[in-house]
Design a protein around this motif. Structure first.
Motif, PDB file in Angstrom:
ATOM      1  N   UNK A  25      55.121  12.930 110.693  1.00 50.62           N
ATOM      2  CA  UNK A  25      54.989  12.111 109.481  1.00 50.62           C
ATOM      3  C   UNK A  25      54.317  10.772 109.751  1.00 50.62           C
ATOM      4  N   UNK A  26      54.536  10.219 110.947  1.00 52.12           N
ATOM      5  CA  UNK A  26      53.917   8.925 111.219  1.00 52.12           C
ATOM      6  C   UNK A  26      54.603   8.210 112.350  1.00 52.12           C
ATOM      7  N   UNK A  27      54.202   6.942 112.578  1.00 54.83           N
ATOM      8  CA  UNK A  27      54.759   6.190 113.693  1.00 54.83           C
ATOM      9  C   UNK A  27      56.260   5.925 113.521  1.00 54.83           C
ATOM     10  N   UNK A  28      56.962   5.795 114.638  1.00 55.29           N
ATOM     11  CA  UNK A  28      58.424   5.689 114.620  1.00 55.29           C
ATOM     12  C   UNK A  28      58.907   4.504 113.782  1.00 55.29           C
ATOM     13  N   UNK A  29      58.112   3.428 113.702  1.00 52.75           N
ATOM     14  CA  UNK A  29      58.601   2.277 112.924  1.00 52.75           C
ATOM     15  C   UNK A  29      58.472   2.501 111.411  1.00 52.75           C
ATOM     16  N   UNK A  30      57.806   3.596 111.010  1.00 52.81           N
ATOM     17  CA  UNK A  30      57.652   3.882 109.576  1.00 52.81           C
ATOM     18  C   UNK A  30      58.487   5.077 109.131  1.00 52.81           C
ATOM     19  N   UNK A  31      59.069   5.772 110.088  1.00 57.66           N
ATOM     20  CA  UNK A  31      59.802   7.009 109.750  1.00 57.66           C
ATOM     21  C   UNK A  31      61.207   6.926 110.330  1.00 57.66           C
ATOM     22  N   UNK A  32      62.194   7.085 109.457  1.00 60.54           N
ATOM     23  CA  UNK A  32      63.586   7.023 109.897  1.00 60.54           C
ATOM     24  C   UNK A  32      64.187   8.427 109.827  1.00 60.54           C
ATOM     25  N   UNK A  33      64.919   8.800 110.860  1.00 65.13           N
ATOM     26  CA  UNK A  33      65.556  10.121 110.906  1.00 65.13           C
ATOM     27  C   UNK A  33      67.059   9.918 111.015  1.00 65.13           C
ATOM     28  N   UNK A  34      67.809  10.458 110.051  1.00 61.78           N
ATOM     29  CA  UNK A  34      69.264  10.246 110.087  1.00 61.78           C
ATOM     30  C   UNK A  34      70.010  11.554 109.827  1.00 61.78           C
ATOM     31  N   UNK A  35      71.156  11.735 110.519  1.00 62.03           N
ATOM     32  CA  UNK A  35      72.012  12.872 110.172  1.00 62.03           C
ATOM     33  C   UNK A  35      72.589  12.663 108.775  1.00 62.03           C
ATOM     34  N   UNK A  36      72.878  13.755 108.090  1.00 65.56           N
ATOM     35  CA  UNK A  36      73.329  13.645 106.703  1.00 65.56           C
ATOM     36  C   UNK A  36      74.608  12.818 106.593  1.00 65.56           C
ATOM     37  N   UNK A  37      75.397  12.784 107.659  1.00 68.63           N
ATOM     38  CA  UNK A  37      76.645  12.007 107.617  1.00 68.63           C
ATOM     39  C   UNK A  37      76.368  10.504 107.513  1.00 68.63           C
ATOM     40  N   UNK A  38      75.151  10.082 107.831  1.00 68.90           N
ATOM     41  CA  UNK A  38      74.803   8.654 107.700  1.00 68.90           C
ATOM     42  C   UNK A  38      73.889   8.387 106.515  1.00 68.90           C
ATOM     43  N   UNK A  39      73.563   9.431 105.760  1.00 69.06           N
ATOM     44  CA  UNK A  39      72.553   9.282 104.703  1.00 69.06           C
ATOM     45  C   UNK A  39      73.064   8.476 103.516  1.00 69.06           C
ATOM     46  N   UNK A  40      74.396   8.387 103.352  1.00 64.87           N
ATOM     47  CA  UNK A  40      74.943   7.620 102.225  1.00 64.87           C
ATOM     48  C   UNK A  40      74.543   6.152 102.300  1.00 64.87           C
ATOM     49  N   UNK A  41      74.251   5.697 103.523  1.00 66.81           N
ATOM     50  CA  UNK A  41      73.921   4.277 103.695  1.00 66.81           C
ATOM     51  C   UNK A  41      72.468   3.976 103.319  1.00 66.81           C
ATOM     52  N   UNK A  42      71.678   4.993 103.041  1.00 66.31           N
ATOM     53  CA  UNK A  42      70.245   4.802 102.786  1.00 66.31           C
ATOM     54  C   UNK A  42      69.962   4.561 101.304  1.00 66.31           C
ATOM     55  N   UNK A  43      69.035   3.637 101.037  1.00 66.74           N
ATOM     56  CA  UNK A  43      68.537   3.443  99.676  1.00 66.74           C
ATOM     57  C   UNK A  43      67.253   4.269  99.539  1.00 66.74           C
ATOM     58  N   UNK A  44      67.350   5.418  98.904  1.00 68.69           N
ATOM     59  CA  UNK A  44      66.224   6.354  98.893  1.00 68.69           C
ATOM     60  C   UNK A  44      65.005   5.802  98.182  1.00 68.69           C
ATOM     61  N   UNK A  45      65.216   4.857  97.273  1.00 67.69           N
ATOM     62  CA  UNK A  45      64.061   4.332  96.530  1.00 67.69           C
ATOM     63  C   UNK A  45      63.172   3.467  97.429  1.00 67.69           C
ATOM     64  N   UNK A  46      63.658   3.162  98.632  1.00 68.15           N
ATOM     65  CA  UNK A  46      62.852   2.368  99.564  1.00 68.15           C
ATOM     66  C   UNK A  46      61.855   3.199 100.358  1.00 68.15           C
ATOM     67  N   UNK A  47      61.785   4.497 100.077  1.00 69.09           N
ATOM     68  CA  UNK A  47      60.908   5.384 100.867  1.00 69.09           C
ATOM     69  C   UNK A  47      59.857   6.055  99.974  1.00 69.09           C
ATOM     70  N   UNK A  48      58.678   6.273 100.543  1.00 75.79           N
ATOM     71  CA  UNK A  48      57.618   6.987  99.818  1.00 75.79           C
ATOM     72  C   UNK A  48      57.847   8.491  99.847  1.00 75.79           C
ATOM     73  N   UNK A  49      58.608   8.946 100.837  1.00 81.32           N
ATOM     74  CA  UNK A  49      58.882  10.385 100.962  1.00 81.32           C
ATOM     75  C   UNK A  49      60.250  10.571 101.601  1.00 81.32           C
ATOM     76  N   UNK A  50      61.032  11.486 101.031  1.00 75.99           N
ATOM     77  CA  UNK A  50      62.334  11.847 101.610  1.00 75.99           C
ATOM     78  C   UNK A  50      62.272  13.341 101.959  1.00 75.99           C
ATOM     79  N   UNK A  51      62.516  13.664 103.222  1.00 78.40           N
ATOM     80  CA  UNK A  51      62.485  15.059 103.678  1.00 78.40           C
ATOM     81  C   UNK A  51      63.915  15.448 104.047  1.00 78.40           C
ATOM     82  N   UNK A  52      64.378  16.572 103.513  1.00 74.53           N
ATOM     83  CA  UNK A  52      65.774  16.985 103.727  1.00 74.53           C
ATOM     84  C   UNK A  52      65.802  18.396 104.317  1.00 74.53           C
ATOM     85  N   UNK A  53      66.562  18.565 105.412  1.00 76.69           N
ATOM     86  CA  UNK A  53      66.621  19.881 106.043  1.00 76.69           C
ATOM     87  C   UNK A  53      68.026  20.241 106.481  1.00 76.69           C
ATOM     88  N   UNK A  54      68.300  21.539 106.504  1.00 76.24           N
ATOM     89  CA  UNK A  54      69.607  22.006 106.971  1.00 76.24           C
ATOM     90  C   UNK A  54      69.514  23.434 107.473  1.00 76.24           C
TER      91      UNK A  54
END
Ligand SMILES: Cc1cc2nc3c(=O)[nH]c(=O)nc-3n(C[C@H](O)[C@H](O)[C@H](O)COP(=O)(O)O)c2cc1C
Length: 180
Positions: A25-54
Motif C-alpha cells: 500500500x505504501x511507505x510504513x509511515x503512511x500505512x498502519x497495521x493493527x490487530x482487530x483487538x486494537x481497531x476500536x482505538x482508530x478513527x477511520x475517517x482519518x484514513x483514505x483507505x481501510x483494508x479489513x481481513x480475517x
C-alpha cells in the motif's frame, strides 16, 4: 495516501498477509497495521483507505465458537500451530458490527484453504458486505489468499498480497469511484 489495515488472525497467516498488503500500500509511515483487538482505538475517517481481513472459519467470518475451536486445534500436541496474542478475543465480525455508520473507501480480504471457493466459503465476502452496510465504498472485489491443509500459507501468497496492496493504492490514487 493514508491507509489502515485491520486484521484478525488465530495462527498468523492473516497477519502475514495483512503485513504484506500494507507493504504494497505504501511507505510504513503512511500505512498502519493493527490487530482487530486494537481497531476500536482508530478513527477511520482519518484514513483514505481501510483494508479489513480475517481467516475463513466455517465458510465465513469467525465466531466465538470457531475461535475456540481454533485455539483447541493449536493446543493439540504436534499441531505445529502457534496462537496469536488475543486470538480468542473478538474478531472482525464483532468489530464491524460495532462500527458507527461512516463512509470512505475500503477493501476486504480473507485467508482460506486452497480449494474451490464454493467448497471453502470466503470470509472476505461477508467482510465486504458489512463494510458496504456501514457506508464504505469498496475499491476492489474481496480477495482470498490461500493456505494448505496444514494451515501454512501457499508459496507466493505474500508476494501476491503485496501486489494486491499496490493495486489498491493505485485504485485509490486514480480516484476511481467504481462501486461494487
Ligand atoms: C475453526 C476453523 C474453521 C475453519 N473453517 C474453514 C472454512 O470453512 N473454509 C476454509 O477455507 N478454511 C477454513 N479454515 C482454515 C483457515 O481459514 C485457515 O487456516 C486460515 O489461514 C487461518 O488464518 P489465521 O492463521 O490468520 O488464523 C478453518 C480454520 C479453523 C481453525
Amino acid at each position: 495516501m493514508r491507509a489502515l489495515v485491520v486484521y484478525e488472525s488465530m495462527f498468523g497467516n492473516t497477519r502475514h498477509v495483512a503485513e504484506a498488503v500494507a507493504r504494497g500500500l505504501g511507505p510504513a509511515d503512511a500505512v498502519r497495521t493493527v490487530p482487530v483487538t486494537q481497531a476500536h482505538e482508530e478513527n477511520l475517517s482519518g484514513y483514505d483507505l481501510v483494508v479489513v481481513g480475517g481467516p475463513t472459519h466455517a465458510h465465513g467470518m469467525s465466531r466465538e465458537s470457531t475461535r475456540h475451536g481454533a485455539a483447541e486445534q493449536a493446543e493439540k500436541p504436534d499441531s505445529g500451530l502457534t496462537l496469536e496474542p488475543d486470538a480468542e478475543s473478538e474478531g472482525v465480525r464483532e468489530w464491524l458490527d460495532s462500527l458507527p455508520s461512516g463512509g470512505g473507501r475500503a477493501a476486504a480480504f480473507d485467508t482460506r484453504i486452497d480449494l474451490a471457493a464454493v467448497l471453502t466459503g470466503r470470509a472476505g465476502k461477508g467482510i465486504a458486505r458489512k463494510l458496504r452496510k456501514h457506508g464504505f465504498e469498496l475499491v476492489a472485489d474481496p480477495e482470498s489468499f490461500l493456505v494448505d491443509k496444514q494451515s501454512a500459507l501457499e508459496p507466493g501468497e505474500e508476494d501476491r498480497a503485496e501486489q494486491w496492496g499496490r493495486s489498491l493504492a493505485q485504485q485509490v490514487a486514480s480516484g476511481s469511484e467504481e462501486v461494487r
